[in-house]
Motif scaffolding. Structure first.
Motif, mmCIF file in Angstrom:
data_model
loop_
_atom_site.group_PDB
_atom_site.id
_atom_site.type_symbol
_atom_site.label_atom_id
_atom_site.label_comp_id
_atom_site.label_asym_id
_atom_site.label_seq_id
_atom_site.Cartn_x
_atom_site.Cartn_y
_atom_site.Cartn_z
ATOM 1 N N ILE A 103 0.864 -1.148 -0.015
ATOM 2 C CA ILE A 103 0.013 -0.043 -0.059
ATOM 3 C C ILE A 103 0.790 1.251 -0.028
ATOM 4 C CG2 ILE A 103 -2.056 1.107 1.204
ATOM 5 C CD1 ILE A 103 -2.537 -1.441 0.060
ATOM 6 N N ALA A 104 2.103 1.265 0.668
ATOM 7 C CA ALA A 104 2.968 2.310 0.734
ATOM 8 C C ALA A 104 4.343 1.892 1.242
ATOM 9 C CB ALA A 104 2.458 3.529 1.949
ATOM 10 N N ASP A 105 5.377 2.489 0.562
ATOM 11 C CA ASP A 105 6.818 2.406 0.711
ATOM 12 C C ASP A 105 7.563 3.476 0.922
ATOM 13 O OD1 ASP A 105 9.278 1.514 1.152
ATOM 14 O OD2 ASP A 105 9.390 0.455 -0.950
ATOM 15 N N HIS A 106 8.033 4.178 2.054
ATOM 16 C CA HIS A 106 8.949 5.178 2.099
ATOM 17 C C HIS A 106 9.912 4.881 2.526
ATOM 18 C CE1 HIS A 106 5.637 8.109 0.889
ATOM 19 N NE2 HIS A 106 4.625 7.190 1.734
ATOM 20 N N LEU A 107 10.391 3.568 2.759
ATOM 21 C CA LEU A 107 11.608 3.148 3.455
ATOM 22 C C LEU A 107 12.568 2.532 2.044
ATOM 23 C CD1 LEU A 107 10.671 1.751 6.619
ATOM 24 C CD2 LEU A 107 11.481 3.968 6.020
ATOM 25 N N GLY A 108 12.052 2.600 0.721
ATOM 26 C CA GLY A 108 12.862 2.110 -0.481
ATOM 27 C C GLY A 108 12.770 0.558 -0.662
ATOM 28 N N TRP A 109 12.270 -0.209 0.271
ATOM 29 C CA TRP A 109 12.060 -1.565 -0.012
ATOM 30 C C TRP A 109 11.763 -2.238 -1.320
ATOM 31 C CZ3 TRP A 109 9.640 -3.998 5.022
ATOM 32 C CH2 TRP A 109 10.364 -3.776 6.315
ATOM 33 N N PHE A 110 10.613 -1.509 -1.875
ATOM 34 C CA PHE A 110 10.334 -1.854 -3.343
ATOM 35 C C PHE A 110 10.739 -0.977 -4.005
ATOM 36 C CE2 PHE A 110 7.719 -3.834 0.228
ATOM 37 C CZ PHE A 110 7.636 -5.139 -0.213
ATOM 38 N N GLN A 111 12.086 -0.904 -4.306
ATOM 39 C CA GLN A 111 12.492 0.410 -5.401
ATOM 40 C C GLN A 111 12.233 -0.007 -6.957
ATOM 41 O OE1 GLN A 111 16.664 0.976 -4.726
ATOM 42 N NE2 GLN A 111 16.309 1.619 -2.436
ATOM 43 N N ASN A 112 12.016 -1.580 -7.287
ATOM 44 C CA ASN A 112 11.527 -1.921 -8.335
ATOM 45 C C ASN A 112 10.327 -1.448 -8.909
ATOM 46 O OD1 ASN A 112 10.568 -3.529 -6.372
ATOM 47 N ND2 ASN A 112 9.831 -4.979 -8.019
ATOM 48 N N LEU A 113 9.481 -0.852 -8.219
ATOM 49 C CA LEU A 113 8.078 -0.523 -8.667
ATOM 50 C C LEU A 113 8.264 1.173 -9.208
ATOM 51 C CD1 LEU A 113 5.914 -1.699 -5.688
ATOM 52 C CD2 LEU A 113 5.928 -2.594 -7.946
ATOM 53 N N THR A 114 9.217 1.682 -8.865
ATOM 54 C CA THR A 114 9.448 3.103 -9.337
ATOM 55 C C THR A 114 10.596 3.339 -10.435
ATOM 56 O OG1 THR A 114 10.746 3.840 -7.469
ATOM 57 C CG2 THR A 114 8.453 4.053 -7.093
ATOM 58 N N GLY A 115 11.474 2.399 -10.386
ATOM 59 C CA GLY A 115 12.464 2.568 -11.352
ATOM 60 C C GLY A 115 13.644 3.340 -10.612
ATOM 61 N N ASP A 116 13.245 4.368 -9.889
ATOM 62 C CA ASP A 116 14.133 5.363 -9.474
ATOM 63 C C ASP A 116 14.480 5.435 -7.960
ATOM 64 O OD1 ASP A 116 11.882 6.385 -8.481
ATOM 65 O OD2 ASP A 116 12.017 8.319 -9.693
ATOM 66 N N GLY A 117 13.715 4.203 -7.449
ATOM 67 C CA GLY A 117 13.885 4.147 -6.064
ATOM 68 C C GLY A 117 13.160 5.362 -5.148
ATOM 69 N N ALA A 118 12.182 6.091 -5.724
ATOM 70 C CA ALA A 118 11.509 7.160 -4.951
ATOM 71 C C ALA A 118 10.345 6.319 -4.173
ATOM 72 C CB ALA A 118 10.943 7.803 -5.960
ATOM 73 N N ASN A 119 9.917 7.197 -3.213
ATOM 74 C CA ASN A 119 8.814 6.656 -2.448
ATOM 75 C C ASN A 119 7.491 6.459 -3.224
ATOM 76 O OD1 ASN A 119 10.329 7.245 -0.292
ATOM 77 N ND2 ASN A 119 9.607 9.347 0.049
ATOM 78 N N VAL A 120 6.689 5.449 -2.817
ATOM 79 C CA VAL A 120 5.641 4.792 -3.686
ATOM 80 C C VAL A 120 4.490 4.845 -2.697
ATOM 81 C CG1 VAL A 120 6.340 2.514 -3.379
ATOM 82 C CG2 VAL A 120 4.811 3.432 -5.446
ATOM 83 N N THR A 121 3.178 5.089 -2.956
ATOM 84 C CA THR A 121 2.003 4.677 -2.400
ATOM 85 C C THR A 121 0.966 4.219 -3.557
ATOM 86 O OG1 THR A 121 1.008 6.783 -2.813
ATOM 87 C CG2 THR A 121 2.302 6.691 -0.913
ATOM 88 N N ILE A 122 -0.028 3.475 -2.981
ATOM 89 C CA ILE A 122 -1.073 3.033 -3.712
ATOM 90 C C ILE A 122 -1.605 4.052 -4.650
ATOM 91 C CG2 ILE A 122 -2.873 3.164 -2.098
ATOM 92 C CD1 ILE A 122 -2.368 0.125 -4.340
#
Length: 102
Positions: free
Chosen positions: A43-62
């Motif tokens: 649902i949210a990653d602000h620690l960079g655990w799932f960097q593959n989802l953004t390609g640039d390692g940025a924070n990601v939310t649903i």
């Protein structure tokens, strides 16, 4: 905060809701487990655990992921809580890869 969504795992499709803290959504990681098939959904990653989802390692939310994949997501309030509502199964079917954390 809370989220309501339909699990996108093949042959599951379970509609469900989960509650989590606003702090973890905005500053940490939120992963919820489907109560039916036990798959985990990011649902949210602000620690960079799932960097593959953004390609640039940025924070990601649903919210960002849904927008990127054209999936309708609405934000509202129920009492004091913020609620995220992800569209039903038909609209979310194409998002299995971005929502699944396992």
């Amino acid at each position: 905060m809370a989220i309501a969504f339909t699990c996108t795992v093949t042959d599951c499709g379970h509609r469900q809701g989960h509650i989590f803290s606003k702090r973890s959504y905005e500053k940490g990681i939120v992963i919820v487990t489907c109560s039916s098939c036990k798959n985990r959904h990011l649902i949210a990653d602000h620690l960079g655990w799932f960097q593959n989802l953004t390609g640039d390692g940025a924070n990601v939310t649903i919210e960002q992921l849904a927008k990127a994949h054209g999936v309708p997501l609405t934000k509202g309030r129920v009492g004091e809580s913020e609620v995220l509502e992800v569209a039903g199964q038909d609209s979310v079917e194409s998002t299995t890869n971005f929502a699944s954390a396992s």
